[in-house]
Design an enzyme around this catalytic site. Structure first.
Site, PDB file in Angstrom:
ATOM      1  N   GLY A   1     109.910  12.957  73.962  1.00 42.51           N
ATOM      2  CA  GLY A   1     109.994  11.692  74.679  1.00 42.51           C
ATOM      3  C   GLY A   1     111.161  10.841  74.245  1.00 42.51           C
ATOM      4  O   GLY A   1     112.312  11.093  74.601  1.00 42.51           O
TER       5      GLY A   1
ATOM      6  N   GLY B   1     104.707  14.096  71.036  1.00 41.55           N
ATOM      7  CA  GLY B   1     104.483  13.017  70.087  1.00 41.55           C
ATOM      8  C   GLY B   1     105.311  13.146  68.820  1.00 41.55           C
ATOM      9  O   GLY B   1     105.089  14.055  68.023  1.00 41.55           O
ATOM     10  N   GLY B   2     106.284  12.255  68.650  1.00 40.59           N
ATOM     11  CA  GLY B   2     107.022  12.159  67.397  1.00 40.59           C
ATOM     12  C   GLY B   2     108.001  13.277  67.115  1.00 40.59           C
ATOM     13  O   GLY B   2     108.484  13.400  65.986  1.00 40.59           O
TER      14      GLY B   2
ATOM     15  N   HIS C   1      99.432  14.727  73.803  1.00 38.13           N
ATOM     16  CA  HIS C   1     100.075  13.795  72.871  1.00 38.13           C
ATOM     17  C   HIS C   1      99.199  13.767  71.624  1.00 38.13           C
ATOM     18  O   HIS C   1      98.026  13.412  71.692  1.00 38.13           O
ATOM     19  CB  HIS C   1     100.172  12.407  73.505  1.00 38.13           C
ATOM     20  CG  HIS C   1     100.954  11.431  72.689  1.00 38.13           C
ATOM     21  ND1 HIS C   1     101.699  10.419  73.254  1.00 38.13           N
ATOM     22  CD2 HIS C   1     101.115  11.292  71.348  1.00 38.13           C
ATOM     23  CE1 HIS C   1     102.279   9.708  72.297  1.00 38.13           C
ATOM     24  NE2 HIS C   1     101.927  10.223  71.142  1.00 38.13           N
TER      25      HIS C   1
ATOM     26  N   MET D   1     108.485   8.770  81.182  1.00 43.44           N
ATOM     27  CA  MET D   1     108.556   7.503  80.444  1.00 43.44           C
ATOM     28  C   MET D   1     108.796   6.359  81.420  1.00 43.44           C
ATOM     29  O   MET D   1     109.830   6.327  82.101  1.00 43.44           O
ATOM     30  CB  MET D   1     109.658   7.574  79.382  1.00 43.44           C
ATOM     31  CG  MET D   1     109.333   8.537  78.247  1.00 43.44           C
ATOM     32  SD  MET D   1     110.662   8.702  77.017  1.00 43.44           S
ATOM     33  CE  MET D   1     111.733   9.899  77.844  1.00 43.44           C
ATOM     34  N   LEU D   2     107.849   5.442  81.484  1.00 45.03           N
ATOM     35  CA  LEU D   2     107.941   4.302  82.395  1.00 45.03           C
ATOM     36  C   LEU D   2     109.219   3.513  82.152  1.00 45.03           C
ATOM     37  O   LEU D   2     109.569   3.220  81.004  1.00 45.03           O
ATOM     38  CB  LEU D   2     106.727   3.384  82.209  1.00 45.03           C
ATOM     39  CG  LEU D   2     105.502   3.658  83.086  1.00 45.03           C
ATOM     40  CD1 LEU D   2     104.365   2.720  82.697  1.00 45.03           C
ATOM     41  CD2 LEU D   2     105.841   3.499  84.567  1.00 45.03           C
TER      42      LEU D   2
ATOM     43  N   CYS E   1      98.456   7.269  79.209  1.00 47.13           N
ATOM     44  CA  CYS E   1      99.087   5.961  79.027  1.00 47.13           C
ATOM     45  C   CYS E   1      98.029   4.894  78.776  1.00 47.13           C
ATOM     46  O   CYS E   1      97.109   4.735  79.581  1.00 47.13           O
ATOM     47  CB  CYS E   1      99.921   5.601  80.253  1.00 47.13           C
ATOM     48  SG  CYS E   1     100.775   4.021  80.085  1.00 47.13           S
TER      49      CYS E   1
ATOM     50  N   GLN F   1     104.787  12.811  87.991  1.00 46.58           N
ATOM     51  CA  GLN F   1     103.585  12.338  87.302  1.00 46.58           C
ATOM     52  C   GLN F   1     102.906  11.268  88.146  1.00 46.58           C
ATOM     53  O   GLN F   1     103.513  10.254  88.502  1.00 46.58           O
ATOM     54  CB  GLN F   1     103.875  11.768  85.917  1.00 46.58           C
ATOM     55  CG  GLN F   1     102.552  11.465  85.195  1.00 46.58           C
ATOM     56  CD  GLN F   1     102.689  10.807  83.846  1.00 46.58           C
ATOM     57  OE1 GLN F   1     103.213   9.712  83.743  1.00 46.58           O
ATOM     58  NE2 GLN F   1     102.194  11.466  82.802  1.00 46.58           N
TER      59      GLN F   1
END
Length: 332
Positions: free
Chosen positions: A235, A214-215, A173, A20-21, A101, A71
């Protein structure tokens, strides 16, 4: 593929924290490792340009973070291969290529989700890295981009990258990405999740290792996904509510261990924090990753407020954390 963790017969990719950026920096990863010994950790995306031309050490990490993957963001096979070799020499356990991304700054650099539209280039990138390293090279991607969102498109992408690129592991994702019109945040929320499509993908490519992303908001949800997939990647929930990681080793990996105690985790951070502060780091840059630790526990709001108001002050040290802990411990 992925090296197995020392205390479990199950591979680390069974449960991982997403790259995660601006979030999963080395301070964050050190903290998360104290909550789970076995979870696979990922760096923020690092571009090949930053590694090759940047002035900082973009590959820095702590030995305690293992298993940890780097990554990479990029689309030049030779540059990616060069960076992969550097990362392997530094001891990273895996190289992951960002093909998911959707942010504008990522597209302008020709990497991220836009690469889904050029499966052959992705295959070339993966193959170039695989040819020069012995650690796993994996791909994180979406289920589609823009109007290229059919199941056939997704299968063609996986077939090309696994066949010609020799990629053996994908992290999917379960949303498509809109390359224009939506912010990165909106791209994580607005495109609908399609878990069944990812399950089907695993069934149609049973020889490949696949994780779903995802989610996912709880370990119960993770265990449900693991009925269909090889791994689960969590995430935002893991970052905003890191306490859920305390039970991962026991519930997901089957380890015979007690769950991490959040107060003990905070105090276990003290030697690391003191070392980092002595090298010029700021307390707030470390504690910002710890704000959600006590979510759902009485005193959580006071903990967040005290750290937010005091960690940035000149000379702030572990005494700030100890004082903040009293606001939680008094209510436990």
């Amino acid at each position: 593929m992925q090296p197995e963790t020392q205390s479990s017969a199950l591979p680390a990719y069974r449960f991982s924290i997403a790259p995660m950026l601006d979030w999963t920096d080395r301070h964050c990863r050190y903290f998360l490792r104290l909550l789970s010994r076995q979870t696979q950790l990922y760096t923020e995306m690092v571009t090949t340009g930053a590694i090759i031309h940047g002035k900082g050490d973009y590959l820095a990490y702590s030995e305690e973070e293992h298993p940890v993957a780097l990554q990479l963001g990029g689309s030049d096979p030779a540059q990616l291969a060069h960076c992969a070799k550097l990362a392997e020499a530094r001891g990273y356990d895996e190289i992951n290529l960002n093909v998911g991304c959707p942010s504008d700054r990522v597209q302008n650099g020709m990497f991220g989700a836009c690469l889904m539209g050029n499966a052959q280039l992705v295959a070339d990138c993966v193959k170039a890295m695989r040819d020069v390293v012995s650690i796993p090279v994996t791909v994180k991607t979406r289920i589609g981009i823009d109007d290229q969102d059919s199941y056939a498109f997704l299968c063609d992408f996986i077939d090309t990258v696994s066949g010609q690129g020799e990629c053996e592991m994908f992290i999917i994702h379960a949303r498509k990405a809109w390359l224009s019109g939506l912010s990165p945040k909106e791209n994580r929320e607005i495109p609908p999740l399609d878990y069944p499509r990812v399950y089907q993908l695993k069934r149609d490519f049973p020889h490949l290792t696949m994780s779903i992303n995802g989610g996912i908001k709880s370990l119960e949800e993770a265990k449900e996904h693991l009925r269909h997939m090889d791994g689960v990647m969590v995430g935002r929930e893991a970052y905003q509510n890191p306490g859920i990681l305390a039970a991962v080793d026991r519930e997901i990996f089957g380890a015979d261990t007690t769950d991490a105690d959040p107060v003990a985790v905070v105090r276990a951070m003290y030697p690391y924090i003191e070392r980092e502060l002595s090298q010029g780091a700021y307390l707030g840059h470390i504690t910002r990753h710890m704000l959600g630790l006590f979510q759902g526990i009485p005193g959580a709001r006071q903990w967040r407020r005290y750290l937010s108001e005091n960690a940035h002050k000149a000379g702030a040290d572990v005494a700030v954390l100890e004082q903040a802990l009293k606001l939680v411990a008094d209510k436990r």
